[in-house]
Design a protein around this motif. Structure first.
Motif, PDB file in Angstrom:
ATOM      1  N   ALA A  13      22.237 -10.596  -6.211  1.00 30.89           N
ATOM      2  CA  ALA A  13      21.022  -9.801  -6.407  1.00 30.89           C
ATOM      3  C   ALA A  13      21.199  -8.919  -7.639  1.00 30.89           C
ATOM      4  O   ALA A  13      22.212  -8.241  -7.784  1.00 30.89           O
ATOM      5  CB  ALA A  13      20.744  -8.941  -5.177  1.00 30.89           C
ATOM      6  N   ILE A  14      20.207  -8.955  -8.545  1.00 32.02           N
ATOM      7  CA  ILE A  14      20.310  -8.147  -9.770  1.00 32.02           C
ATOM      8  C   ILE A  14      19.186  -7.124  -9.876  1.00 32.02           C
ATOM      9  O   ILE A  14      19.093  -6.409 -10.864  1.00 32.02           O
ATOM     10  CB  ILE A  14      20.346  -9.032 -11.032  1.00 32.02           C
ATOM     11  CG1 ILE A  14      19.128  -9.942 -11.101  1.00 32.02           C
ATOM     12  CG2 ILE A  14      21.632  -9.838 -11.083  1.00 32.02           C
ATOM     13  CD1 ILE A  14      19.014 -10.738 -12.382  1.00 32.02           C
ATOM     14  N   GLY A  15      18.353  -7.045  -8.850  1.00 30.49           N
ATOM     15  CA  GLY A  15      17.319  -6.021  -8.875  1.00 30.49           C
ATOM     16  C   GLY A  15      16.175  -6.315  -7.933  1.00 30.49           C
ATOM     17  O   GLY A  15      15.954  -7.445  -7.529  1.00 30.49           O
ATOM     18  N   VAL A  16      15.468  -5.250  -7.585  1.00 28.45           N
ATOM     19  CA  VAL A  16      14.273  -5.365  -6.755  1.00 28.45           C
ATOM     20  C   VAL A  16      13.067  -5.420  -7.680  1.00 28.45           C
ATOM     21  O   VAL A  16      12.898  -4.564  -8.549  1.00 28.45           O
ATOM     22  CB  VAL A  16      14.158  -4.170  -5.778  1.00 28.45           C
ATOM     23  CG1 VAL A  16      12.850  -4.223  -5.020  1.00 28.45           C
ATOM     24  CG2 VAL A  16      15.336  -4.157  -4.817  1.00 28.45           C
ATOM     25  N   VAL A  17      12.247  -6.433  -7.520  1.00 29.49           N
ATOM     26  CA  VAL A  17      11.050  -6.617  -8.335  1.00 29.49           C
ATOM     27  C   VAL A  17       9.873  -5.867  -7.719  1.00 29.49           C
ATOM     28  O   VAL A  17       9.113  -5.208  -8.409  1.00 29.49           O
ATOM     29  CB  VAL A  17      10.717  -8.119  -8.482  1.00 29.49           C
ATOM     30  CG1 VAL A  17       9.404  -8.322  -9.200  1.00 29.49           C
ATOM     31  CG2 VAL A  17      11.859  -8.839  -9.183  1.00 29.49           C
ATOM     32  N   ALA A  18       9.728  -5.971  -6.392  1.00 29.22           N
ATOM     33  CA  ALA A  18       8.590  -5.347  -5.710  1.00 29.22           C
ATOM     34  C   ALA A  18       8.994  -4.938  -4.307  1.00 29.22           C
ATOM     35  O   ALA A  18       9.860  -5.561  -3.691  1.00 29.22           O
ATOM     36  CB  ALA A  18       7.411  -6.314  -5.653  1.00 29.22           C
ATOM     37  N   ARG A  19       8.329  -3.897  -3.828  1.00 30.46           N
ATOM     38  CA  ARG A  19       8.530  -3.401  -2.462  1.00 30.46           C
ATOM     39  C   ARG A  19       7.183  -3.359  -1.750  1.00 30.46           C
ATOM     40  O   ARG A  19       6.146  -3.445  -2.372  1.00 30.46           O
ATOM     41  CB  ARG A  19       9.112  -1.997  -2.498  1.00 30.46           C
ATOM     42  CG  ARG A  19      10.547  -1.946  -2.945  1.00 30.46           C
ATOM     43  CD  ARG A  19      11.098  -0.525  -2.750  1.00 30.46           C
ATOM     44  NE  ARG A  19      12.537  -0.504  -2.902  1.00 30.46           N
ATOM     45  CZ  ARG A  19      13.161  -0.427  -4.068  1.00 30.46           C
ATOM     46  NH1 ARG A  19      12.472  -0.366  -5.169  1.00 30.46           N
ATOM     47  NH2 ARG A  19      14.471  -0.423  -4.123  1.00 30.46           N
ATOM     48  N   ARG A  20       7.250  -3.131  -0.430  1.00 26.39           N
ATOM     49  CA  ARG A  20       6.021  -2.997   0.346  1.00 26.39           C
ATOM     50  C   ARG A  20       5.277  -1.747  -0.078  1.00 26.39           C
ATOM     51  O   ARG A  20       5.873  -0.718  -0.351  1.00 26.39           O
ATOM     52  CB  ARG A  20       6.333  -2.948   1.833  1.00 26.39           C
ATOM     53  CG  ARG A  20       6.950  -4.259   2.266  1.00 26.39           C
ATOM     54  CD  ARG A  20       6.602  -4.810   3.567  1.00 26.39           C
ATOM     55  NE  ARG A  20       5.290  -4.612   4.068  1.00 26.39           N
ATOM     56  CZ  ARG A  20       5.025  -4.636   5.359  1.00 26.39           C
ATOM     57  NH1 ARG A  20       5.980  -4.818   6.228  1.00 26.39           N
ATOM     58  NH2 ARG A  20       3.797  -4.483   5.776  1.00 26.39           N
ATOM     59  N   GLY A  21       3.975  -1.866  -0.167  1.00 23.16           N
ATOM     60  CA  GLY A  21       3.110  -0.759  -0.555  1.00 23.16           C
ATOM     61  C   GLY A  21       1.767  -1.304  -0.993  1.00 23.16           C
ATOM     62  O   GLY A  21       1.512  -2.498  -0.890  1.00 23.16           O
ATOM     63  N   GLN A  22       0.929  -0.438  -1.531  1.00 21.80           N
ATOM     64  CA  GLN A  22      -0.401  -0.876  -1.946  1.00 21.80           C
ATOM     65  C   GLN A  22      -0.677  -0.607  -3.415  1.00 21.80           C
ATOM     66  O   GLN A  22      -1.768  -0.887  -3.899  1.00 21.80           O
ATOM     67  CB  GLN A  22      -1.458  -0.200  -1.075  1.00 21.80           C
ATOM     68  CG  GLN A  22      -1.347  -0.615   0.376  1.00 21.80           C
ATOM     69  CD  GLN A  22      -2.436  -0.040   1.246  1.00 21.80           C
ATOM     70  OE1 GLN A  22      -3.264   0.738   0.811  1.00 21.80           O
ATOM     71  NE2 GLN A  22      -2.428  -0.433   2.506  1.00 21.80           N
ATOM     72  N   GLY A  23       0.287  -0.080  -4.134  1.00 20.74           N
ATOM     73  CA  GLY A  23       0.093   0.233  -5.541  1.00 20.74           C
ATOM     74  C   GLY A  23       0.344  -0.959  -6.441  1.00 20.74           C
ATOM     75  O   GLY A  23       0.680  -2.060  -5.980  1.00 20.74           O
ATOM     76  N   PRO A  24       0.205  -0.762  -7.747  1.00 19.73           N
ATOM     77  CA  PRO A  24       0.468  -1.840  -8.706  1.00 19.73           C
ATOM     78  C   PRO A  24       1.904  -2.359  -8.569  1.00 19.73           C
ATOM     79  O   PRO A  24       2.851  -1.580  -8.494  1.00 19.73           O
ATOM     80  CB  PRO A  24       0.267  -1.168 -10.061  1.00 19.73           C
ATOM     81  CG  PRO A  24      -0.612   0.006  -9.776  1.00 19.73           C
ATOM     82  CD  PRO A  24      -0.241   0.460  -8.392  1.00 19.73           C
TER      83      PRO A  24
END
Length: 170
Positions: A13-24
């Motif tokens: 793993a080299i990074g988180v691209v997106a997480r749970r939420g409603q924003g951009p």
């Protein structure tokens, strides 16, 4: 799914691209993921009715909103991109039955084809296939535990085929 992560060629793993939420760049419920020929990755958020596109480096590229009538079907691929960069979204639509004495309709699966900028090209009706009822050996079966702890069974049949197909990447 709580995060969309990037991995290197060795599987680290080299990074988180997106997480749970409603924003951009965030998502509520991932209904599918596909990669465009140019390397960008598309995520279909079925709760927020949008497609979020990330660049190869994980940066947010763009987002487009889908009509609320798009519903990702359970099981199988719900978003695909072909080699020409056309995005195929599988959804269910209600169709009027022809020749019925009373107004009637039925639900059918369709693929709605889009350009990578969200523009709709056309709709392809998924042909009805012979029933696989009672032939569990002809379908891919997966058992999994959901985040709430419930045990689930998922039976998959790929589009346009009455026989299950499984592919694994090396």
């Amino acid at each position: 799914v709580r995060e969309l992560k990037r991995f290197d060629a060795r599987g680290r793993a080299i990074g988180v691209v997106a997480r749970r939420g409603q924003g951009p760049g965030e998502f509520d419920a991932a209904g599918g993921l596909t990669q465009l020929p140019d390397g960008r990755v598309m995520l279909w958020d079925v709760m927020l009715n949008r497609i979020t596109i990330f660049r190869e480096n994980g940066a947010l590229d763009t987002m487009w909103t889908l009509p609320s009538r798009y519903q990702a079907p359970i099981g199988g691929s719900s978003i695909l991109a072909d080699t020409a960069g056309i995005v195929w979204l599988r959804t269910t639509v209600r169709m009027a039955l022809q020749g019925s004495a009373t107004p009637a309709s039925t639900e059918r699966h369709v693929w709605i084809r889009h350009r990578s900028n969200g523009a709709v090209l056309d709709t392809v009706l998924v042909p009805e296939l012979p029933s696989m009822a009672g032939s569990i050996s002809r379908a891919a079966v997966f058992r999994y535990t959901s985040a709430s702890g419930a045990n689930n069974i998922l039976r998959l049949r790929p589009p346009f085929s009455s026989e299950p197909r499984v592919t694994l990447s090396p």
